[in-house]
Scaffold this active site. Structure first.
Site, PDB file in Angstrom:
ATOM      1  N   ASN A 209       0.849  -1.201   0.000  1.00 33.71           N
ATOM      2  CA  ASN A 209       0.000   0.000   0.000  1.00 33.71           C
ATOM      3  C   ASN A 209       0.882   1.248   0.000  1.00 33.71           C
ATOM      4  OD1 ASN A 209       0.612   0.713   2.840  1.00 33.71           O
ATOM      5  ND2 ASN A 209      -0.435  -1.227   3.222  1.00 33.71           N
ATOM      6  N   ASP A 279      -4.246  -6.230   4.765  1.00 34.63           N
ATOM      7  CA  ASP A 279      -5.311  -7.054   5.339  1.00 34.63           C
ATOM      8  C   ASP A 279      -5.413  -8.412   4.639  1.00 34.63           C
ATOM      9  OD1 ASP A 279      -6.260  -5.317   7.338  1.00 34.63           O
ATOM     10  OD2 ASP A 279      -7.248  -4.098   5.811  1.00 34.63           O
TER      11      ASP A 279
HETATM   12  N1  CTP Z   1      -3.954  -3.347  11.806  1.00 33.42           N
HETATM   13  C1  CTP Z   1      -3.232  -4.431  12.243  1.00 33.42           C
HETATM   14  N2  CTP Z   1      -3.256  -5.594  11.514  1.00 33.42           N
HETATM   15  C2  CTP Z   1      -3.977  -5.689  10.383  1.00 33.42           C
HETATM   16  C3  CTP Z   1      -4.726  -4.574   9.941  1.00 33.42           C
HETATM   17  C4  CTP Z   1      -4.693  -3.412  10.679  1.00 33.42           C
HETATM   18  O1  CTP Z   1      -2.564  -4.344  13.263  1.00 33.42           O
HETATM   19  N3  CTP Z   1      -3.980  -6.838   9.711  1.00 33.42           N
HETATM   20  C5  CTP Z   1      -3.935  -2.119  12.617  1.00 33.42           C
HETATM   21  C6  CTP Z   1      -3.275  -0.927  11.956  1.00 33.42           C
HETATM   22  O2  CTP Z   1      -1.899  -0.913  12.275  1.00 33.42           O
HETATM   23  C7  CTP Z   1      -4.000   0.248  12.590  1.00 33.42           C
HETATM   24  C8  CTP Z   1      -5.391  -0.322  12.874  1.00 33.42           C
HETATM   25  O3  CTP Z   1      -5.242  -1.721  12.842  1.00 33.42           O
HETATM   26  O4  CTP Z   1      -3.446   0.611  13.822  1.00 33.42           O
HETATM   27  C9  CTP Z   1      -6.458   0.093  11.896  1.00 33.42           C
HETATM   28  O5  CTP Z   1      -6.051  -0.176  10.578  1.00 33.42           O
HETATM   29  P1  CTP Z   1      -6.989   0.181   9.357  1.00 33.42           P
HETATM   30  O6  CTP Z   1      -6.325  -0.246   8.113  1.00 33.42           O
HETATM   31  O7  CTP Z   1      -7.472   1.590   9.493  1.00 33.42           O
HETATM   32  O8  CTP Z   1      -8.276  -0.690   9.630  1.00 33.42           O
HETATM   33  P2  CTP Z   1      -8.582  -2.206   9.564  1.00 33.42           P
HETATM   34  O9  CTP Z   1      -8.574  -2.746  10.975  1.00 33.42           O
HETATM   35  O10 CTP Z   1      -7.732  -2.905   8.584  1.00 33.42           O
HETATM   36  O11 CTP Z   1     -10.115  -2.168   9.149  1.00 33.42           O
HETATM   37  P3  CTP Z   1     -10.805  -1.763   7.743  1.00 33.42           P
HETATM   38  O12 CTP Z   1      -9.962  -2.357   6.663  1.00 33.42           O
HETATM   39  O13 CTP Z   1     -12.134  -2.375   7.868  1.00 33.42           O
HETATM   40  O14 CTP Z   1     -10.875  -0.259   7.721  1.00 33.42           O
END
Ligand code: CTP
Length: 402
Positions: A209, A279
Protein backbone atom coordinates in the site's frame (compact mmCIF):
# COMPACT_ATOMS: atom_id res chain seq x y z
CA UNK A 1 13.56 29.71 28.11
CA UNK A 2 16.19 31.89 26.45
CA UNK A 3 16.99 33.92 29.59
CA UNK A 4 20.68 33.47 30.55
CA UNK A 5 21.27 31.24 27.52
CA UNK A 6 24.26 31.78 25.26
CA UNK A 7 22.79 32.25 21.83
CA UNK A 8 24.80 32.31 18.64
CA UNK A 9 22.75 34.11 15.99
CA UNK A 10 23.98 33.17 12.52
CA UNK A 11 22.84 35.66 9.90
CA UNK A 12 23.12 34.73 6.24
CA UNK A 13 22.56 37.06 3.33
CA UNK A 14 18.99 37.73 2.32
CA UNK A 15 16.67 40.69 2.44
CA UNK A 16 15.18 39.30 5.66
CA UNK A 17 18.39 40.27 7.50
CA UNK A 18 16.49 43.33 8.75
CA UNK A 19 14.23 40.98 10.74
CA UNK A 20 17.29 39.34 12.29
CA UNK A 21 18.04 42.76 13.84
CA UNK A 22 14.69 42.65 15.64
CA UNK A 23 15.42 39.05 16.63
CA UNK A 24 18.81 39.98 18.12
CA UNK A 25 17.18 42.83 20.00
CA UNK A 26 14.30 40.76 21.39
CA UNK A 27 16.62 37.93 22.47
CA UNK A 28 18.84 40.42 24.31
CA UNK A 29 15.80 42.01 25.95
CA UNK A 30 14.74 38.56 27.16
CA UNK A 31 18.03 38.16 28.99
CA UNK A 32 19.91 36.00 26.49
CA UNK A 33 23.63 36.51 25.83
CA UNK A 34 23.63 37.02 22.09
CA UNK A 35 26.64 36.87 19.80
CA UNK A 36 26.05 37.48 16.13
CA UNK A 37 27.96 35.86 13.30
CA UNK A 38 27.31 37.14 9.79
CA UNK A 39 28.18 35.88 6.35
CA UNK A 40 29.81 38.40 4.04
CA UNK A 41 26.62 38.66 2.00
CA UNK A 42 24.60 39.40 5.15
CA UNK A 43 26.90 42.35 5.79
CA UNK A 44 25.87 43.72 2.38
CA UNK A 45 22.34 44.16 3.70
CA UNK A 46 22.93 45.45 7.24
CA UNK A 47 26.18 46.62 8.80
CA UNK A 48 27.81 44.63 11.61
CA UNK A 49 27.61 47.75 13.75
CA UNK A 50 23.81 47.41 13.92
CA UNK A 51 24.10 43.88 15.34
CA UNK A 52 26.93 44.92 17.65
CA UNK A 53 24.75 47.67 19.14
CA UNK A 54 21.70 45.39 19.46
CA UNK A 55 23.56 42.42 20.97
CA UNK A 56 26.12 44.50 22.90
CA UNK A 57 28.78 42.08 21.72
CA UNK A 58 31.35 42.05 18.91
CA UNK A 59 30.12 40.67 15.59
CA UNK A 60 32.02 37.91 13.80
CA UNK A 61 32.42 37.61 10.04
CA UNK A 62 35.93 36.57 9.12
CA UNK A 63 37.44 33.26 10.32
CA UNK A 64 40.92 34.75 10.11
CA UNK A 65 40.15 37.90 12.07
CA UNK A 66 41.39 36.40 15.35
CA UNK A 67 40.97 38.99 18.10
CA UNK A 68 42.41 36.95 20.99
CA UNK A 69 45.65 35.03 20.40
CA UNK A 70 44.87 32.60 23.24
CA UNK A 71 41.64 31.42 21.56
CA UNK A 72 40.50 30.14 18.21
CA UNK A 73 37.33 32.17 17.77
CA UNK A 74 35.16 29.78 15.79
CA UNK A 75 35.83 26.84 18.12
CA UNK A 76 35.47 29.03 21.17
CA UNK A 77 32.09 30.34 19.95
CA UNK A 78 30.96 26.86 18.92
CA UNK A 79 31.65 25.63 22.47
CA UNK A 80 30.20 28.75 24.10
CA UNK A 81 26.77 28.49 22.44
CA UNK A 82 23.87 26.72 24.16
CA UNK A 83 21.66 27.45 21.20
CA UNK A 84 22.47 28.44 17.62
CA UNK A 85 19.87 30.14 15.45
CA UNK A 86 20.33 30.67 11.73
CA UNK A 87 17.97 33.47 10.71
CA UNK A 88 17.55 34.16 7.93
CA UNK A 89 18.85 30.87 6.53
CA UNK A 90 19.34 31.16 2.79
CA UNK A 91 19.20 28.22 0.36
CA UNK A 92 22.98 28.58 0.13
CA UNK A 93 23.76 28.12 3.83
CA UNK A 94 21.26 25.25 4.09
CA UNK A 95 22.99 23.61 1.12
CA UNK A 96 26.44 24.10 2.60
CA UNK A 97 25.49 22.71 6.01
CA UNK A 98 23.75 19.70 4.48
CA UNK A 99 26.96 18.88 2.63
CA UNK A 100 29.44 19.55 5.41
CA UNK A 101 30.97 22.56 3.66
CA UNK A 102 32.78 24.94 6.01
CA UNK A 103 34.18 27.79 3.93
CA UNK A 104 33.41 30.80 6.11
CA UNK A 105 33.20 31.60 9.79
CA UNK A 106 29.50 30.79 10.18
CA UNK A 107 29.54 27.39 8.45
CA UNK A 108 32.81 26.44 10.19
CA UNK A 109 31.40 27.32 13.60
CA UNK A 110 28.13 25.51 12.95
CA UNK A 111 30.04 22.39 11.95
CA UNK A 112 31.96 22.54 15.23
CA UNK A 113 29.08 23.22 17.61
CA UNK A 114 27.27 20.75 19.82
CA UNK A 115 24.50 23.26 20.53
CA UNK A 116 20.85 22.83 19.49
CA UNK A 117 20.63 24.44 16.06
CA UNK A 118 17.43 26.15 14.88
CA UNK A 119 17.13 27.06 11.21
CA UNK A 120 14.66 29.72 10.06
CA UNK A 121 14.70 29.70 6.24
CA UNK A 122 13.84 32.71 4.09
CA UNK A 123 13.95 32.64 0.32
CA UNK A 124 11.95 32.89 -2.87
CA UNK A 125 8.91 30.60 -3.04
CA UNK A 126 10.31 28.53 -5.93
CA UNK A 127 13.71 28.19 -4.25
CA UNK A 128 11.98 26.91 -1.11
CA UNK A 129 10.13 24.30 -3.20
CA UNK A 130 13.23 23.23 -5.18
CA UNK A 131 14.06 19.53 -4.72
CA UNK A 132 17.67 20.40 -3.82
CA UNK A 133 16.55 22.67 -0.98
CA UNK A 134 13.96 20.13 0.20
CA UNK A 135 16.59 17.37 0.15
CA UNK A 136 19.09 19.51 2.07
CA UNK A 137 16.53 20.47 4.71
CA UNK A 138 15.54 16.84 5.11
CA UNK A 139 19.17 15.87 5.57
CA UNK A 140 19.65 18.51 8.26
CA UNK A 141 16.45 17.42 9.99
CA UNK A 142 17.77 13.86 10.05
CA UNK A 143 20.91 15.17 11.77
CA UNK A 144 18.78 16.83 14.44
CA UNK A 145 18.56 20.43 13.21
CA UNK A 146 15.23 22.05 14.10
CA UNK A 147 13.42 24.00 11.40
CA UNK A 148 11.20 27.00 11.98
CA UNK A 149 9.09 27.07 8.85
CA UNK A 150 8.81 30.29 6.89
CA UNK A 151 5.46 31.99 6.68
CA UNK A 152 3.48 32.60 3.50
CA UNK A 153 2.77 36.04 2.15
CA UNK A 154 4.22 38.80 0.05
CA UNK A 155 7.94 38.20 -0.63
CA UNK A 156 10.50 40.89 -1.35
CA UNK A 157 11.11 39.33 -4.79
CA UNK A 158 7.52 40.22 -5.73
CA UNK A 159 6.08 36.71 -5.44
CA UNK A 160 3.37 35.75 -3.00
CA UNK A 161 3.93 32.39 -1.33
CA UNK A 162 5.92 30.48 1.26
CA UNK A 163 9.40 31.74 2.01
CA UNK A 164 9.01 34.72 4.32
CA UNK A 165 11.19 34.58 7.42
CA UNK A 166 9.02 33.78 10.41
CA UNK A 167 8.41 36.80 12.67
CA UNK A 168 11.06 37.24 15.41
CA UNK A 169 8.45 36.75 18.19
CA UNK A 170 7.33 33.45 16.63
CA UNK A 171 10.93 32.27 16.20
CA UNK A 172 11.57 32.88 19.90
CA UNK A 173 8.28 31.23 20.86
CA UNK A 174 9.09 28.12 18.80
CA UNK A 175 12.54 27.86 20.38
CA UNK A 176 11.22 28.39 23.90
CA UNK A 177 8.51 25.77 23.40
CA UNK A 178 11.06 23.30 22.08
CA UNK A 179 13.62 24.01 24.79
CA UNK A 180 10.99 23.72 27.47
CA UNK A 181 9.86 20.24 26.57
CA UNK A 182 10.28 17.93 29.51
CA UNK A 183 11.67 14.47 28.76
CA UNK A 184 8.37 13.10 30.10
CA UNK A 185 8.88 9.62 28.62
CA UNK A 186 12.19 8.98 30.41
CA UNK A 187 12.31 5.39 31.63
CA UNK A 188 9.32 4.37 29.52
CA UNK A 189 9.45 1.67 26.86
CA UNK A 190 7.59 2.44 23.66
CA UNK A 191 6.92 0.00 20.84
CA UNK A 192 5.90 1.49 17.49
CA UNK A 193 5.05 -0.15 14.19
CA UNK A 194 5.46 1.81 10.97
CA UNK A 195 5.23 1.58 7.21
CA UNK A 196 3.45 -0.87 4.94
CA UNK A 197 3.82 -4.61 4.75
CA UNK A 198 4.70 -6.38 1.54
CA UNK A 199 2.92 -9.60 0.60
CA UNK A 200 4.63 -11.73 -2.00
CA UNK A 201 2.93 -13.21 -5.07
CA UNK A 202 6.05 -14.61 -6.74
CA UNK A 203 9.78 -13.65 -6.67
CA UNK A 204 9.00 -10.56 -8.79
CA UNK A 205 5.62 -9.28 -7.63
CA UNK A 206 3.96 -8.28 -4.39
CA UNK A 207 0.95 -6.49 -2.87
CA UNK A 208 1.46 -3.46 -0.68
CA UNK A 209 0.00 0.00 0.00
CA UNK A 210 0.98 3.69 -0.10
CA UNK A 211 2.36 3.94 3.45
CA UNK A 212 5.84 5.50 3.65
CA UNK A 213 6.31 5.08 7.41
CA UNK A 214 6.82 8.82 7.95
CA UNK A 215 4.21 9.12 10.72
CA UNK A 216 5.57 6.12 12.61
CA UNK A 217 9.16 7.33 12.26
CA UNK A 218 8.15 10.80 13.47
CA UNK A 219 6.55 9.14 16.50
CA UNK A 220 9.68 7.06 17.14
CA UNK A 221 12.04 10.07 16.89
CA UNK A 222 9.81 12.24 19.07
CA UNK A 223 9.35 9.52 21.71
CA UNK A 224 13.13 8.94 21.83
CA UNK A 225 13.76 12.67 22.21
CA UNK A 226 11.20 12.74 25.03
CA UNK A 227 13.38 10.16 26.79
CA UNK A 228 11.75 6.83 25.87
CA UNK A 229 13.51 3.63 24.86
CA UNK A 230 11.91 2.92 21.52
CA UNK A 231 11.53 -0.29 19.57
CA UNK A 232 10.46 0.45 16.01
CA UNK A 233 9.12 -2.43 13.95
CA UNK A 234 8.92 -1.29 10.36
CA UNK A 235 7.97 -2.61 6.99
CA UNK A 236 9.99 -1.78 3.86
CA UNK A 237 10.45 2.02 3.85
CA UNK A 238 13.13 4.50 2.79
CA UNK A 239 13.01 6.41 6.10
CA UNK A 240 16.10 6.42 8.32
CA UNK A 241 16.34 6.45 12.10
CA UNK A 242 18.86 8.71 13.76
CA UNK A 243 18.27 8.58 17.49
CA UNK A 244 20.49 6.19 19.50
CA UNK A 245 17.56 5.19 21.75
CA UNK A 246 15.65 3.70 18.79
CA UNK A 247 16.07 -0.02 18.19
CA UNK A 248 14.90 -0.70 14.65
CA UNK A 249 13.54 -4.07 13.54
CA UNK A 250 12.90 -4.47 9.83
CA UNK A 251 10.13 -6.78 8.69
CA UNK A 252 8.54 -7.46 5.35
CA UNK A 253 5.19 -9.24 5.73
CA UNK A 254 2.19 -8.90 8.05
CA UNK A 255 3.12 -12.26 9.57
CA UNK A 256 6.67 -11.05 10.35
CA UNK A 257 5.28 -7.85 11.85
CA UNK A 258 2.89 -9.92 13.97
CA UNK A 259 5.80 -12.01 15.30
CA UNK A 260 8.04 -9.01 16.04
CA UNK A 261 5.28 -7.07 17.80
CA UNK A 262 4.35 -10.01 20.01
CA UNK A 263 8.00 -10.80 20.88
CA UNK A 264 8.49 -7.26 22.21
CA UNK A 265 4.99 -6.50 23.50
CA UNK A 266 5.13 -7.68 27.08
CA UNK A 267 7.81 -5.36 28.48
CA UNK A 268 6.31 -2.20 26.90
CA UNK A 269 4.58 0.73 28.58
CA UNK A 270 3.16 2.22 25.39
CA UNK A 271 2.45 0.49 22.07
CA UNK A 272 1.48 2.50 19.01
CA UNK A 273 0.42 0.71 15.88
CA UNK A 274 0.79 3.20 13.07
CA UNK A 275 1.71 0.63 10.41
CA UNK A 276 -0.54 0.10 7.40
CA UNK A 277 -0.73 -3.66 7.55
CA UNK A 278 -1.95 -5.52 4.47
CA UNK A 279 -5.31 -7.05 5.34
CA UNK A 280 -4.96 -9.71 2.64
CA UNK A 281 -2.14 -11.72 1.12
CA UNK A 282 -2.05 -14.14 -1.83
CA UNK A 283 -3.15 -17.56 -0.70
CA UNK A 284 -0.54 -19.17 -2.89
CA UNK A 285 3.01 -17.81 -3.21
CA UNK A 286 4.72 -18.97 -6.39
CA UNK A 287 8.36 -20.10 -6.02
CA UNK A 288 9.09 -19.24 -9.67
CA UNK A 289 8.13 -16.17 -11.63
CA UNK A 290 4.62 -16.48 -13.04
CA UNK A 291 4.91 -16.14 -16.82
CA UNK A 292 2.21 -14.09 -18.43
CA UNK A 293 -0.52 -15.95 -20.23
CA UNK A 294 -3.44 -15.06 -22.43
CA UNK A 295 -6.53 -13.92 -20.56
CA UNK A 296 -7.02 -12.89 -16.97
CA UNK A 297 -5.13 -13.90 -13.88
CA UNK A 298 -7.17 -14.37 -10.75
CA UNK A 299 -5.26 -14.31 -7.51
CA UNK A 300 -6.99 -15.76 -4.50
CA UNK A 301 -6.34 -13.73 -1.36
CA UNK A 302 -6.58 -14.77 2.27
CA UNK A 303 -6.82 -12.62 5.40
CA UNK A 304 -3.71 -11.76 7.36
CA UNK A 305 -3.84 -11.64 11.16
CA UNK A 306 -5.12 -8.40 12.69
CA UNK A 307 -2.04 -7.60 14.74
CA UNK A 308 -3.59 -4.76 16.71
CA UNK A 309 -6.61 -6.81 17.65
CA UNK A 310 -4.40 -9.69 18.77
CA UNK A 311 -2.41 -7.28 20.98
CA UNK A 312 -5.67 -5.91 22.41
CA UNK A 313 -6.62 -9.46 23.38
CA UNK A 314 -3.41 -10.09 25.38
CA UNK A 315 -2.69 -6.64 26.79
CA UNK A 316 -2.32 -6.11 30.54
CA UNK A 317 -0.67 -2.83 31.61
CA UNK A 318 0.41 -1.64 28.15
CA UNK A 319 -1.21 1.55 26.87
CA UNK A 320 -2.32 0.42 23.42
CA UNK A 321 -2.89 2.96 20.65
CA UNK A 322 -4.12 2.20 17.14
CA UNK A 323 -4.41 4.23 13.99
CA UNK A 324 -7.42 4.31 11.71
CA UNK A 325 -6.97 5.31 8.09
CA UNK A 326 -10.38 6.20 6.74
CA UNK A 327 -11.87 7.87 3.69
CA UNK A 328 -15.51 8.07 4.81
CA UNK A 329 -17.10 8.64 8.24
CA UNK A 330 -13.66 8.66 9.90
CA UNK A 331 -14.86 9.36 13.43
CA UNK A 332 -17.58 6.75 13.39
CA UNK A 333 -15.34 4.00 11.96
CA UNK A 334 -12.39 5.03 14.11
CA UNK A 335 -14.37 4.85 17.35
CA UNK A 336 -15.70 1.41 16.36
CA UNK A 337 -12.10 0.20 15.93
CA UNK A 338 -11.18 1.60 19.36
CA UNK A 339 -13.87 -0.53 21.01
CA UNK A 340 -13.54 -3.62 18.81
CA UNK A 341 -9.76 -3.91 19.18
CA UNK A 342 -9.76 -3.14 22.94
CA UNK A 343 -7.57 -0.05 22.58
CA UNK A 344 -6.80 2.73 25.03
CA UNK A 345 -6.81 5.36 22.30
CA UNK A 346 -7.03 5.70 18.55
CA UNK A 347 -5.57 8.23 16.14
CA UNK A 348 -8.06 8.79 13.35
CA UNK A 349 -6.65 9.83 10.04
CA UNK A 350 -8.96 11.04 7.28
CA UNK A 351 -6.61 10.13 4.44
CA UNK A 352 -8.86 11.82 1.87
CA UNK A 353 -8.32 15.34 3.26
CA UNK A 354 -5.59 17.50 1.78
CA UNK A 355 -2.27 17.46 3.65
CA UNK A 356 -3.22 14.34 5.63
CA UNK A 357 -2.34 10.68 5.38
CA UNK A 358 0.12 8.73 3.28
CA UNK A 359 3.34 10.01 1.82
CA UNK A 360 3.35 13.72 2.68
CA UNK A 361 5.27 15.50 5.40
CA UNK A 362 2.15 16.85 7.10
CA UNK A 363 -0.86 15.33 8.78
CA UNK A 364 -4.04 16.24 10.63
CA UNK A 365 -5.69 13.76 12.93
CA UNK A 366 -8.22 13.28 15.70
CA UNK A 367 -7.03 11.60 18.88
CA UNK A 368 -9.83 9.75 20.70
CA UNK A 369 -9.29 8.16 24.11
CA UNK A 370 -11.20 5.38 25.86
CA UNK A 371 -13.73 7.85 27.29
CA UNK A 372 -14.35 8.85 23.65
CA UNK A 373 -12.95 12.31 24.38
CA UNK A 374 -11.82 13.83 21.08
CA UNK A 375 -8.76 16.02 20.56
CA UNK A 376 -8.28 17.58 17.14
CA UNK A 377 -4.68 17.95 16.00
CA UNK A 378 -4.67 20.57 13.25
CA UNK A 379 -2.61 20.36 10.05
CA UNK A 380 1.10 20.42 10.98
CA UNK A 381 4.31 18.57 10.20
CA UNK A 382 4.18 14.85 11.06
CA UNK A 383 6.80 15.53 13.73
CA UNK A 384 4.59 18.13 15.43
CA UNK A 385 1.57 15.85 15.17
CA UNK A 386 3.65 13.03 16.69
CA UNK A 387 4.67 15.20 19.65
CA UNK A 388 1.04 16.11 20.33
CA UNK A 389 -0.09 12.48 20.13
CA UNK A 390 2.60 11.48 22.66
CA UNK A 391 1.56 14.30 25.00
CA UNK A 392 -2.10 13.19 24.87
CA UNK A 393 -1.05 9.61 25.60
CA UNK A 394 1.08 10.75 28.53
CA UNK A 395 -1.78 12.85 29.92
CA UNK A 396 -4.28 10.00 29.61
CA UNK A 397 -1.85 7.63 31.33
CA UNK A 398 -1.40 10.13 34.18
CA UNK A 399 -5.20 10.49 34.42
CA UNK A 400 -5.44 6.67 34.40
CA UNK A 401 -7.82 6.68 31.44
CA UNK A 402 -7.48 3.10 30.24
N1 CTP B 1 -3.95 -3.35 11.81
C1 CTP B 1 -3.23 -4.43 12.24
N2 CTP B 1 -3.26 -5.59 11.51
C2 CTP B 1 -3.98 -5.69 10.38
C3 CTP B 1 -4.73 -4.57 9.94
C4 CTP B 1 -4.69 -3.41 10.68
O1 CTP B 1 -2.56 -4.34 13.26
N3 CTP B 1 -3.98 -6.84 9.71
C5 CTP B 1 -3.93 -2.12 12.62
C6 CTP B 1 -3.28 -0.93 11.96
O2 CTP B 1 -1.90 -0.91 12.28
C7 CTP B 1 -4.00 0.25 12.59
C8 CTP B 1 -5.39 -0.32 12.87
O3 CTP B 1 -5.24 -1.72 12.84
O4 CTP B 1 -3.45 0.61 13.82
C9 CTP B 1 -6.46 0.09 11.90
O5 CTP B 1 -6.05 -0.18 10.58
P1 CTP B 1 -6.99 0.18 9.36
O6 CTP B 1 -6.33 -0.25 8.11
O7 CTP B 1 -7.47 1.59 9.49
O8 CTP B 1 -8.28 -0.69 9.63
P2 CTP B 1 -8.58 -2.21 9.56
O9 CTP B 1 -8.57 -2.75 10.98
O10 CTP B 1 -7.73 -2.90 8.58
O11 CTP B 1 -10.12 -2.17 9.15
P3 CTP B 1 -10.81 -1.76 7.74
O12 CTP B 1 -9.96 -2.36 6.66
O13 CTP B 1 -12.13 -2.37 7.87
O14 CTP B 1 -10.88 -0.26 7.72
Amino acid sequence: MVNQKNILLGVSGGIAVYKACALASKLTQKGANVKVMMTESAAEFVTPLTFQALSRNPVYIDTFDEKHPEKIAHIDLADWADIAIIAPATANIIGKLANGIADDMLTTTLLATQADVYVAPAMNVHMYAHPAVIKNMKQLEEWGYHFIEPGAGYLACGYVGKGRLEEPESIIEAIETHQHQEPFLTGRKVLISAGPTREKIDPIRFFTNHSTGKMGFALAEAAAEFGADVTLVCGPVAEKTTHPRIQRINVMTAEEMYEAMHVHFEEQDIVIKSAAVADYRPKLVYEEKMKKQDGEWHIEMERTKDILQSLGEVKSTQYLVGFAAETTNPLEYGKKKLVKKNLDAIVINDVSSEGAGFGGDTNMVTYVNKLLKQEEIALASKREVAEKILKFIDQDMKDEIR
